[in-house]
Write a protein that holds these residues in place. Sequence first.
Motif, PDB file in Angstrom:
ATOM      1  N   ARG A   1       0.816  -1.211   0.000  1.00  0.00           N
ATOM      2  CA  ARG A   1       0.000   0.000   0.000  1.00  0.00           C
ATOM      3  C   ARG A   1       0.852   1.265   0.000  1.00  0.00           C
ATOM      4  O   ARG A   1       0.357   2.354  -0.301  1.00  0.00           O
ATOM      5  N   TRP A   2       2.137   1.134   0.310  1.00  0.00           N
ATOM      6  CA  TRP A   2       3.013   2.294   0.264  1.00  0.00           C
ATOM      7  C   TRP A   2       3.356   2.695  -1.174  1.00  0.00           C
ATOM      8  O   TRP A   2       3.876   3.788  -1.394  1.00  0.00           O
ATOM      9  N   ASP A   3       3.062   1.832  -2.138  1.00  0.00           N
ATOM     10  CA  ASP A   3       3.279   2.196  -3.541  1.00  0.00           C
ATOM     11  C   ASP A   3       2.484   3.440  -3.920  1.00  0.00           C
ATOM     12  O   ASP A   3       2.897   4.208  -4.806  1.00  0.00           O
ATOM     13  N   VAL A   4       1.330   3.605  -3.309  1.00  0.00           N
ATOM     14  CA  VAL A   4       0.455   4.732  -3.662  1.00  0.00           C
ATOM     15  C   VAL A   4       0.347   5.730  -2.520  1.00  0.00           C
ATOM     16  O   VAL A   4      -0.531   6.608  -2.532  1.00  0.00           O
ATOM     17  N   LEU A   5       1.214   5.613  -1.525  1.00  0.00           N
ATOM     18  CA  LEU A   5       1.124   6.462  -0.343  1.00  0.00           C
ATOM     19  C   LEU A   5       1.860   7.778  -0.601  1.00  0.00           C
ATOM     20  O   LEU A   5       3.090   7.845  -0.557  1.00  0.00           O
ATOM     21  N   HIS A   6       1.108   8.820  -0.876  1.00  0.00           N
ATOM     22  CA  HIS A   6       1.660  10.143  -1.131  1.00  0.00           C
ATOM     23  C   HIS A   6       0.955  11.144  -0.227  1.00  0.00           C
ATOM     24  O   HIS A   6      -0.258  11.059   0.001  1.00  0.00           O
ATOM     25  N   ASP A   7       1.692  12.101   0.239  1.00  0.00           N
ATOM     26  CA  ASP A   7       1.131  13.107   1.138  1.00  0.00           C
ATOM     27  C   ASP A   7       0.141  13.995   0.385  1.00  0.00           C
ATOM     28  O   ASP A   7       0.503  14.697  -0.555  1.00  0.00           O
TER      29      ASP A   7
ATOM     30  N   MET B   1      -7.498   8.364   4.081  1.00  0.00           N
ATOM     31  CA  MET B   1      -7.441   9.150   5.319  1.00  0.00           C
ATOM     32  C   MET B   1      -6.006   9.344   5.781  1.00  0.00           C
ATOM     33  O   MET B   1      -5.645  10.409   6.308  1.00  0.00           O
ATOM     34  N   LEU B   2      -5.172   8.314   5.613  1.00  0.00           N
ATOM     35  CA  LEU B   2      -3.770   8.418   6.016  1.00  0.00           C
ATOM     36  C   LEU B   2      -3.028   9.454   5.178  1.00  0.00           C
ATOM     37  O   LEU B   2      -2.141  10.154   5.673  1.00  0.00           O
ATOM     38  N   MET B   3      -3.380   9.568   3.904  1.00  0.00           N
ATOM     39  CA  MET B   3      -2.710  10.528   3.031  1.00  0.00           C
ATOM     40  C   MET B   3      -3.206  11.952   3.260  1.00  0.00           C
ATOM     41  O   MET B   3      -2.452  12.909   3.149  1.00  0.00           O
ATOM     42  N   ARG B   4      -4.493  12.112   3.597  1.00  0.00           N
ATOM     43  CA  ARG B   4      -5.072  13.446   3.763  1.00  0.00           C
ATOM     44  C   ARG B   4      -4.776  14.070   5.118  1.00  0.00           C
ATOM     45  O   ARG B   4      -4.794  15.289   5.270  1.00  0.00           O
ATOM     46  N   CYS B   5      -4.516  13.247   6.132  1.00  0.00           N
ATOM     47  CA  CYS B   5      -4.377  13.793   7.480  1.00  0.00           C
ATOM     48  C   CYS B   5      -3.087  14.589   7.635  1.00  0.00           C
ATOM     49  O   CYS B   5      -2.084  14.325   6.975  1.00  0.00           O
ATOM     50  N   ARG B   6      -3.123  15.586   8.534  1.00  0.00           N
ATOM     51  CA  ARG B   6      -1.918  16.340   8.867  1.00  0.00           C
ATOM     52  C   ARG B   6      -1.117  15.628   9.942  1.00  0.00           C
ATOM     53  O   ARG B   6       0.109  15.795  10.034  1.00  0.00           O
TER      54      ARG B   6
END
Length: 699
Positions: A498-504, A594-599
Amino acid sequence: MNHTASSAAGYSLSLKAAGTLAAKTSVSPDHMLSFTVSAFSADPAGTVRFIAQEKGTETLLYFDTEQSSSHQFTINLSLLEAQAEYKQKKDYRFFLEQTTKEKSQLFALIEEFSADSPEYGHHIFAEDIWFPEEDGTCSPEYIGALYTDKNHELCAVLCSRNALAESTLPCSLRSLNMRGGILTLKFDLDPGIYSYEKTVFSFRNKLAEDAALYDFATAKVTKKGALLRITATLDLRGIEWKSLYWDVRILLALPGKSPACQIPITMSTKCRMFHKFLYNGSFPGEEGFFLYPYYTGKQTLAFVYRQKGKYDGMDIVLKEFLAVFIYRLTRPYWKKRHICLVCEKFSEMAQDNGYYFFKHCMDEDEETYLGKQIYYIITKDSPDRGKLEPYQDHLLDFMTIRHMCYLLAADLIVSSDSRYHTYAMQSRHSIFNRYIKKIPFVFLQHGVIALKQVDFFYGKGKRGGCDLFVVSTEAEKKIIVENFNYPPEEVINTGLPRWDVLHDKSKNQREILIMPTWRNWLDSVPDEDFEQSDYFRNYMELLNSRRFAEILEKYDLQVNFYLHAKFQDYVENFRAGESRIHLISFGEVAVNEMLMRCRMLITDYSSVSWDVLYQDKPILFYQFDLDKYEEAQGSYLDMRTELFGDRAEHCEELLDMLEEQIQNDFRMKPRYEEMRRMYFKNTNHTHSRQICECIKNLL
């Protein structure tokens, strides 16, 4: 002087032994073991010593040897007793070594039993070795015992008294019924030198405070030769039920020890098959819960108390037998297909590592590279079903006959949870566990293992064991090798799919994610028990805190509160008075999104903290029940000194840290930035591809 040593890798004294020697043995009360080896005469110019090697390891114990004649020797077994370890069974084999100037000879020792040899070929030489309590009901006593193995070689075992009694005292179930709310058990017991005390029913708990123990009434005892046929009854209507697992134990006593040990009731093959396929009796509890018998992996009797599910009926047996018939009839067709199955938790989700690995394989044609046909298992009513629409030809509807056939034919499972999530793993009458456990398995993981001890389940050779174990850091790989007993080559440091698509994606967002993990002591409990827990009360305090609401208003922030998948049934129990706090149900929003959108993240012990750290975002750890968590679950890190974010134990303390973090514009503190750089060497978003390469090269 007595001492231990480790020999070269793979070294076994049995391979070096020149032969065997018969020895008569006796043990004195002060732990001295005497050998009389009539066919051996010690060379006056040489030395004789006795060695014990732990079976399956390279560990050797060398004993100081006292010699009273050319064929009589004595050693002190205290060295052996000192090797006892909690929850470990250790077996040793004895050898005699004679060394002279000319040569050194080694002999395996064979026990020469006399008429007064102890019962069942075991002689207890050490007792009253005590360790911390195993659960809330009793402390296990560990002992040392001499015995002979199938080759008549002299051996010693260090284990709990319960384990020794279980292996030497037959106790088998004859019948069981639960009519009228009364559980009646009839079983045969050979007590040996012990006396039967009683039968008990105990909750398999993680916390001492949850201990529950009920005594059966002994209705009848009749003697049949060496066996006792015992009938015991228990009124199920008077029990304060807890989910999930309950055990039946037989308590036995020796003079001066009350009770001396406890053993389970075993179930023969015929008995197991009857209760699996023909017996449908159960006891109804409250809120749709019910109690029914099952047999453990050790083929012993136990019970489970849980809510009745849609796969608990006898119809599942008919579907399984039909699937097995179809598969066996067309086996050559299936074997040519080389099927790989992918899934996530309970086969209900498509938002974790399983989904992203599957998506990568479909989009990048990894089927051709791997030489496999890849399919994703998911329930028909899953909220994530729409995400899989482009791959419709590669979907299997959960618990259909087609799904069952593909599972029987599979030669690889890839999953973010255990292999048993490919099926209704708690189905009462299912026979498929025996097939699933034989399929090679790549464990993608649900997250990074560090904050939760799970080696008891996912360890090498355990129920949740695998063939390739995916990790994300070298520190995590070290944890798996040292604690889970996997060889380094079976642990692959690739990072999570899932980190393949994990972008801030937090720029211009004002969201905080609160994502606590589950608690094993609250698994499947009724709503009333859940609402009385520290877990529920502390998060309700936070969600309804006036100060928390003021902070959100002051800094214009939104909060997403998302429970772990295992606690999704309780999401409606939570309430928040502030409109800026959103209680998210399963499937409503993808976790990755949610993980990508959160501050920033607020969690307790969840592995999603590593996903947030990967993105260079701050984490706060809210650990109000750390002592209880360490007792029931445990961690591989020191939570008080080794976390990569500030930690709080009280609500006000957490809010102080939150406001400090907001005022620092959600930047990570320098010491946590340094920890991030140390942990993550690979952030190039090629994690799924690396896993495919490892599967191709290693399986």
